[in-house]
Write an enzyme that holds these catalytic residues in place. Structure first.
Site, PDB file in Angstrom:
ATOM      1  N   SER A 181       4.057   2.370   8.380  1.00 59.83           N
ATOM      2  CA  SER A 181       3.856   1.337   7.378  1.00 59.83           C
ATOM      3  C   SER A 181       5.146   1.135   6.608  1.00 59.83           C
ATOM      4  O   SER A 181       5.780   2.097   6.184  1.00 59.83           O
ATOM      5  CB  SER A 181       2.747   1.744   6.415  1.00 59.83           C
ATOM      6  N   ASP A 211       1.294  -7.680   2.451  1.00 63.05           N
ATOM      7  CA  ASP A 211       1.364  -6.250   2.108  1.00 63.05           C
ATOM      8  C   ASP A 211       2.817  -5.787   1.906  1.00 63.05           C
ATOM      9  O   ASP A 211       3.363  -5.078   2.740  1.00 63.05           O
ATOM     10  CB  ASP A 211       0.684  -5.447   3.233  1.00 63.05           C
ATOM     11  N   HIS A 218       0.820  -1.215   0.000  1.00 61.61           N
ATOM     12  CA  HIS A 218       0.000   0.000   0.000  1.00 61.61           C
ATOM     13  C   HIS A 218       0.852   1.263   0.000  1.00 61.61           C
ATOM     14  O   HIS A 218       0.359   2.339  -0.308  1.00 61.61           O
ATOM     15  CB  HIS A 218      -1.062  -0.020   1.117  1.00 61.61           C
TER      16      HIS A 218
HETATM   17  N1  ARG Z   1      -4.732   0.648   7.600  1.00 69.75           N
HETATM   18  C1  ARG Z   1      -3.511   0.807   6.863  1.00 69.75           C
HETATM   19  C2  ARG Z   1      -2.788   2.145   7.200  1.00 69.75           C
HETATM   20  O1  ARG Z   1      -3.417   2.999   7.778  1.00 69.75           O
HETATM   21  C3  ARG Z   1      -3.768   0.896   5.409  1.00 69.75           C
HETATM   22  C4  ARG Z   1      -3.927  -0.384   4.724  1.00 69.75           C
HETATM   23  C5  ARG Z   1      -4.141  -0.136   3.267  1.00 69.75           C
HETATM   24  N2  ARG Z   1      -5.267  -0.944   2.827  1.00 69.75           N
HETATM   25  C6  ARG Z   1      -6.511  -0.475   2.585  1.00 69.75           C
HETATM   26  N3  ARG Z   1      -7.458  -1.332   2.342  1.00 69.75           N
HETATM   27  N4  ARG Z   1      -6.789   0.802   2.535  1.00 69.75           N
HETATM   28  O2  ARG Z   1      -2.138   2.702   6.330  1.00 69.75           O
HETATM   29  N1  ASP Z   2      -1.307   1.510   7.957  1.00 69.19           N
HETATM   30  C1  ASP Z   2      -0.588   2.605   8.608  1.00 69.19           C
HETATM   31  C2  ASP Z   2       0.409   3.303   7.686  1.00 69.19           C
HETATM   32  O1  ASP Z   2       0.342   3.268   6.550  1.00 69.19           O
HETATM   33  C3  ASP Z   2       0.090   2.117   9.840  1.00 69.19           C
HETATM   34  C4  ASP Z   2      -0.766   2.317  11.056  1.00 69.19           C
HETATM   35  O2  ASP Z   2      -1.530   3.287  11.094  1.00 69.19           O
HETATM   36  O3  ASP Z   2      -0.624   1.515  11.979  1.00 69.19           O
HETATM   37  O4  ASP Z   2       1.233   4.055   8.051  1.00 69.19           O
END
Ligand code: ARG
Ligand code: ASP
Length: 728
Positions: free
Chosen positions: A652, A222, A86
């Site tokens: 991330s 990921d 991502h």
């Molecule tokens: N929750 C993850 C973070 O905040 C993002 C994961 C990306 N995937 C998604 N389905 N948006 O970045």
């Molecule tokens: N998914 C988040 C990021 O992209 C990580 C988190 O918020 O724990 O930075």
């Protein structure tokens, strides 16, 4: 003492050691002083100097900020870096087309010549970090207003940045910590030739999409791979075909030993923003007012867009990225409200405030200095509340309406023309056409019309000063009917016609300006923006300045008055280390979530042809044959695991390390019940989620047949070595 009793105490001692997770995102240069002994007691086998040193290669030399929004790490001596799928999403998407759909099919460079350059993507190394608090505070006095203070600080920052030595290829920048009570200088080096090397298909890299996002149990691979390129002298440079793979000071070793519950872990990366030292009034406001308002607006927009996406292939492609980013924080905020409520965050802060007040009462000099702080803060948050709400509503609503984006972008030509005549206009024009081309490509009139209709009631339903009178007038004209209102706006609106607008922009500037100045849509949105600037933006600044000042004093005061607590600075996109251990959790009464998942779980979630839960055929075959190569463990293929590391957005892609500093995983998310960790970390339910590094290697080698990439890496077997030693 009887043996059994000794054993009992030993067990209790060990449980206490592993059960207590440590909150905090720590500055790497302070680990030796603040954290090293604690980390060693939790199981760390290396020293703080191995993690951060400016004289020798250390782990920090293998960690980079990726594009300023994610983290990545160096995993080979040829500049190979690993980050999340991502995080690489934008780059992968830009190289994708119907013929080469790398998002859908994945991408693997089988040779360095096939690696794909990415304009605008860069990685930044931290060379050194220095405390410059004294120099930055020079000339700052308690009597200064916030803006006077800022002027002095900005001047000092400028001087410090120039004064401290750096190489020509490096940058110096200064950041404030603890709400501006301390300042550090960062010397950094940025490489701008970063090429795409590999990415799995989305059905692996984004498996489970929005349904699984922020959730456990998780089964997402990921990850994506890039490579840093440099000049022949190994120096940073813009993309050039004859640049060569960068030779790093340090690359992570990769552990093939796997993890078990209780193992010591560290996450090293660039967390974005946290607010751990707020007044209880601020948290109450987030829970009761701000988060619910933002959640409501996004839900309205998402309902409209989702309906269209499910029924129209083209709209699905157009809105996929926009929808995912909307849904990401929408879901996060719901988790945050739930978590703050369940962990009684407001009560917790009120208790801290009570102890704080009691100690002030007992100490006259503290009482003089800090006696009004809590009262001021609580009144300050009450004063700012309507304005914060109006600001967040405005930003949430109008960022979702593409017609607003079109109108305001075109209007920026008028502003540029008014300021700098034809020169200004000419400079601005290419940016506007660039922006509009991609905006038109990614939007649909009907979707936008319906989003507008769904969001306008929220705008209208605000206290009088926050609603522009032009809106009220136009709305009266249509008998307060939102549907008619939206249709009047969108039907035959020539701003929605790309050909018309680009034709217009090819005409002489005077003609364009005349047209834009009289266009009813532009005038409408301009009036709305002006009302916002006058009645929200300009008012909020004073309130915010005051809160910032009190919050800075409160931070300082907490560190003085409540000395027994441990303090770490809130995240601010600078390099931090957090440590903890591998651990499951109890999301709710009667349920326990185990610490790891494996490929069995991928297959349990598999829905053939599904938008979120499809599984590529090759992966199904590998699974059926249990063909896991050297990466599986006792007939299972581990996929993700949980740990107690304190992370946030920006982490991330961060490396997850074992007690020796070997790479064991790749951080990518947190569990839903614990997303309030940004405001109130709670060791009992806050967990970060990482891909097991062995799953990454398995996908590269067995799924993508790109073993040559694994061959670049240094694989190590720390647990096997330990066992052998133990036997001797
Ligand atoms: N929750 C993850 C973070 O905040 C993002 C994961 C990306 N995937 C998604 N389905 N948006 O970045
Ligand atoms: N998914 C988040 C990021 O992209 C990580 C988190 O918020 O724990 O930075």
């Amino acid at each position: 003492m009887k043996l059994a009793r000794i054993f009992f105490f030993l067990v209790i001692f060990c449980v206490a050691q592993t059960a207590r997770a440590d909150e905090g995102m720590w500055l790497p240069q302070l680990l030796e002083r603040l954290n090293e002994s604690r980390m060693k007691s939790l199981g760390m086998k290396i020293s703080a100097k191995d993690i951060y040193s400016i004289n020798h290669g250390s782990l920090k030399d293998a960690v980079v900020s990726l594009g300023g929004f994610c983290t990545a790490e160096v995993i080979s001596t040829q500049g190979l870096i690993l980050t999340n799928h991502h995080c690489g999403f934008g780059a992968i998407q830009k190289h994708s087309s119907i013929e080469h759909n790398y998002l859908h099919d994945g991408f693997w460079a089988m040779d360095k010549r096939d690696e794909l350059p990415n304009k605008d993507l860069f990685v930044t190394f931290i060379i050194r970090i220095d405390d410059v608090s004294v120099e930055i505070m020079q000339g700052v006095t308690a009597k200064m207003s916030e803006s006077e203070r800022q002027v002095v600080i900005d001047k000092n920052i400028d001087a410090v940045r120039k004064k401290y030595h750096k190489e020509d290829t490096q940058e110096n920048f200064v950041r404030g910590f603890f709400e501006g009570n301390q300042y550090y200088l960062f010397t950094t080096e940025t490489y701008r030739d970063v090429r795409l090397v590999g990415a799995p298909p989305s059905s692996i890299g984004n498996f489970g999409k929005d349904s699984d996002n922020w959730m456990w149990p998780r089964h997402t691979g990921d990850f994506s791979l890039f490579r840093i390129y440099a000049t022949k002298e190994n120096k940073p440079a813009q993309y050039a075909a004859d640049n060569v793979p960068f030779v790093p000071r340090k690359a992570f070793n990769i552990s093939m030993s796997g993890v078990k519950e209780g193992d010591f872990t560290m996450v090293f990366g660039f967390p974005g923003a946290t607010n751990e030292y707020l007044h209880s009034a601020a948290i109450r406001q987030i829970v009761e007012v701000i988060d619910p308002a933002k959640i409501d607006i996004r839900r309205r927009a998402m309902n409209v867009i989702d309906d269209y996406m499910r029924n129209d292939e083209e709209i699905k492609i157009q809105y996929a990225a926009k929808y995912a980013s909307m849904a990401n924080y929408w879901k996060k905020w719901s988790g945050e409200v739930l978590g703050l409520t369940r962990t009684r965050a407001v009560d917790k802060k009120m208790n801290i405030e009570k102890v704080f007040s009691t100690r002030l009462e007992a100490n006259p000099s503290w009482k003089i200095k800090y006696g009004n702080l809590l009262k001021n803060l609580s009144a300050g948050y009450a004063d700012i509340e309507p304005f914060s709400l109006a600001r967040d509503r405005y930003n949430e609503i109008f960022s979702k309406i593409e017609l607003y984006g079109i109108a305001m972008n075109l209007n920026s030509l008028v502003t540029a023309y008014e300021k700098n005549g034809d020169n200004g206009y000419g400079q601005r024009l290419p940016q506007v056409t660039d922006y509009l081309s991609s905006l038109y490509k990614g939007m649909n009139k009907n979707v936008d019309r319906d989003v507008f209709e769904a969001l306008m009631p929220v705008y209208k339903d605000q206290p009088t000063p926050f609603v522009a009178s032009v809106f009220k007038n136009e709305f009266n004209n249509v008998d307060n009917d939102f549907s008619v209102f939206a249709s009047n706006f969108y039907n035959e609106n020539n701003l929605l016609n790309k050909d018309f607008v680009f034709d217009l922009l090819s005409k002489p500037s005077v003609e364009v300006i005349d047209f834009l100045n009289t266009h009813s849509t532009i005038r409408f949105f301009k009036a709305i923006q002006l009302n916002y600037q006058e009645n929200v933006q300009s008012k909020i600044k004073d309130y915010q300045d005051r809160i910032n000042e009190w919050q800075r004093m409160y931070m300082f005061a907490q560190m003085e008055v409540l000395k027994e607590r441990k303090y770490y600075p809130d995240a601010n996109r600078t390099l931090r280390l957090t440590y903890g251990n591998v651990k499951g959790y109890t999301p709710r009464d009667g349920v326990y979530y185990q610490y790891s998942t494996d490929l069995d779980g991928v297959m349990q979630k598999y829905i053939p042809g599904d938008y979120e839960f499809d599984v590529p055929e090759k992966l199904r075959t590998l699974y059926a044959n249990k063909d896991f190569g050297p990466y599986g463990e006792n007939g299972r293929m581990p996929v993700c695991f949980l740990a107690t590391n304190h992370t946030t957005g920006g982490n991330s892609g961060s490396p997850v390390l074992d007690a020796y500093g070997n790479l064991i995983g790749l951080n990518f998310d947190r569990v839903w019940e614990g997303t309030m960790s940004d405001i109130n970390y709670d060791a009992s339910i806050c967990r970060n989620i990482q891909v097991d590094i062995r799953y990454v290697l398995f996908i590269i080698d067995k799924f993508a047949n790109a073993k040559h990439l694994v061959d670049e890496m240094k694989l190590v077997y720390p647990k096997a070595i330990k066992k052998k030693r133990g036997k001797r």
